[in-house]
Design a protein around this motif. Structure first.
Motif, PDB file in Angstrom:
ATOM      1  N   LYS A   1      -1.528 112.722  59.791  1.00  0.00           N
ATOM      2  CA  LYS A   1      -1.813 111.298  59.585  1.00  0.00           C
ATOM      3  C   LYS A   1      -1.395 110.481  60.812  1.00  0.00           C
ATOM      4  O   LYS A   1      -2.131 109.605  61.265  1.00  0.00           O
ATOM      5  N   MET A   2      -0.219 110.786  61.376  1.00  0.00           N
ATOM      6  CA  MET A   2       0.271 110.052  62.536  1.00  0.00           C
ATOM      7  C   MET A   2      -0.589 110.308  63.772  1.00  0.00           C
ATOM      8  O   MET A   2      -0.682 109.460  64.646  1.00  0.00           O
ATOM      9  N   MET A   3      -1.228 111.484  63.829  1.00  0.00           N
ATOM     10  CA  MET A   3      -2.110 111.806  64.961  1.00  0.00           C
ATOM     11  C   MET A   3      -3.482 111.157  64.791  1.00  0.00           C
ATOM     12  O   MET A   3      -4.326 111.286  65.671  1.00  0.00           O
ATOM     13  N   GLY A   4      -3.695 110.490  63.667  1.00  0.00           N
ATOM     14  CA  GLY A   4      -4.934 109.760  63.475  1.00  0.00           C
ATOM     15  C   GLY A   4      -6.043 110.539  62.782  1.00  0.00           C
ATOM     16  O   GLY A   4      -7.179 110.080  62.739  1.00  0.00           O
ATOM     17  N   PHE A   5      -5.729 111.705  62.234  1.00  0.00           N
ATOM     18  CA  PHE A   5      -6.756 112.457  61.516  1.00  0.00           C
ATOM     19  C   PHE A   5      -7.065 111.756  60.194  1.00  0.00           C
ATOM     20  O   PHE A   5      -6.149 111.398  59.450  1.00  0.00           O
TER      21      PHE A   5
ATOM     22  N   ARG B   1      -3.776 125.378  52.134  1.00  0.00           N
ATOM     23  CA  ARG B   1      -4.294 126.698  52.529  1.00  0.00           C
ATOM     24  C   ARG B   1      -3.396 127.375  53.556  1.00  0.00           C
ATOM     25  O   ARG B   1      -3.342 128.591  53.637  1.00  0.00           O
ATOM     26  N   HIS B   2      -2.704 126.583  54.357  1.00  0.00           N
ATOM     27  CA  HIS B   2      -1.904 127.126  55.453  1.00  0.00           C
ATOM     28  C   HIS B   2      -0.394 126.984  55.246  1.00  0.00           C
ATOM     29  O   HIS B   2       0.377 127.805  55.726  1.00  0.00           O
ATOM     30  N   ILE B   3       0.024 125.914  54.601  1.00  0.00           N
ATOM     31  CA  ILE B   3       1.458 125.647  54.421  1.00  0.00           C
ATOM     32  C   ILE B   3       1.710 125.397  52.946  1.00  0.00           C
ATOM     33  O   ILE B   3       1.312 124.372  52.414  1.00  0.00           O
TER      34      ILE B   3
ATOM     35  N   ARG C   1       0.940 127.288  61.910  1.00  0.00           N
ATOM     36  CA  ARG C   1       0.117 126.970  60.738  1.00  0.00           C
ATOM     37  C   ARG C   1      -0.552 125.604  60.903  1.00  0.00           C
ATOM     38  O   ARG C   1      -1.726 125.443  60.617  1.00  0.00           O
ATOM     39  N   LEU C   2       0.223 124.634  61.369  1.00  0.00           N
ATOM     40  CA  LEU C   2      -0.326 123.300  61.589  1.00  0.00           C
ATOM     41  C   LEU C   2      -1.349 123.321  62.720  1.00  0.00           C
ATOM     42  O   LEU C   2      -2.391 122.671  62.649  1.00  0.00           O
ATOM     43  N   LYS C   3      -1.070 124.098  63.740  1.00  0.00           N
ATOM     44  CA  LYS C   3      -2.005 124.225  64.863  1.00  0.00           C
ATOM     45  C   LYS C   3      -3.350 124.770  64.374  1.00  0.00           C
ATOM     46  O   LYS C   3      -4.414 124.332  64.814  1.00  0.00           O
TER      47      LYS C   3
ATOM     48  N   ILE D   1      -5.312 121.974  62.615  1.00  0.00           N
ATOM     49  CA  ILE D   1      -5.874 121.048  63.595  1.00  0.00           C
ATOM     50  C   ILE D   1      -7.036 121.702  64.345  1.00  0.00           C
ATOM     51  O   ILE D   1      -8.062 121.067  64.594  1.00  0.00           O
ATOM     52  N   LYS D   2      -6.910 122.982  64.673  1.00  0.00           N
ATOM     53  CA  LYS D   2      -7.991 123.708  65.359  1.00  0.00           C
ATOM     54  C   LYS D   2      -9.245 123.751  64.488  1.00  0.00           C
ATOM     55  O   LYS D   2     -10.368 123.664  64.991  1.00  0.00           O
ATOM     56  N   ASN D   3      -9.075 123.859  63.160  1.00  0.00           N
ATOM     57  CA  ASN D   3     -10.219 123.834  62.248  1.00  0.00           C
ATOM     58  C   ASN D   3     -10.973 122.515  62.311  1.00  0.00           C
ATOM     59  O   ASN D   3     -12.136 122.440  61.923  1.00  0.00           O
TER      60      ASN D   3
END
Length: 172
Positions: free
Chosen positions: A53-57, A67-69, A80-82, A85-87
């Motif tokens: 959210k802070m990165m603006g997504f 699914r990841h965390i 996992r977060l990377k 974001i890559k998705n």
């Protein structure tokens, strides 16, 4: 469990400098937002959601992050977060530091980077938080942290009340 968080700096202390990332605290998630989902020990899940959210997504969904965390404890959250974001067809740079120094996080904030910090209070008690700023009062540096428990900030003096064992610095 308090981890050494301070709600307010002592009134007799003068705040010499205060720096804060531009964060809308009301827009961030807290752990109670996920009650009834089957999650427990989910500070890493909540922190990952808030970093996105802070990165603006836009429209960060429970399912996407889950699914990841999942439930914790989660020690290595950044790969996992990377992946999440890559998705989204975006890459992110992440710097990991073990036993970070206060100045590591001050520098990160000064550069406008989002920093997550893993605190350990005891063998059975660890908690992810987001460092959103810092204050200098009477020569002491206090980090301003979003604890994931309330829509307000707390202060934390590194290694006071709990040990900062890892920090993750996120930037695009």
């Amino acid at each position: 469990m308090s981890y050494g968080f301070i709600k307010k700096l002592d009134k007799v202390d003068k705040v010499d400098k205060e720096v804060m990332l531009g964060v809308d605290l009301a827009s961030l998630s807290i752990t109670s937002d996920f009650e009834g989902t089957g999650l427990n020990n989910h500070c890493a899940f909540t922190t990952a959601t808030n970093i996105m959210k802070m990165m603006g997504f836009d429209q960060v969904t429970f399912d996407e992050v889950y699914r990841h965390i999942k439930s914790g404890p989660v020690l290595f959250m950044e790969p996992r977060l990377k992946k999440i974001i890559k998705n989204r067809k975006t890459s992110v740079n992440i710097k990991r530091k073990y036993f970070p120094k206060t100045m590591d996080m001050v520098r990160s904030i000064d550069q406008g980077h989002i920093t997550a910090m893993l605190l350990v209070e005891s063998v059975k008690s660890a908690h992810w938080v987001i460092v959103t700023g810092y204050a200098i009062s009477v020569g002491e540096i206090y980090l301003k942290v979003f604890t994931n428990w309330y829509h307000e900030l707390r202060y934390y003096k590194v290694n006071s009340g709990s040990k900062a064992v890892m920090s993750l610095e996120f930037f695009i």
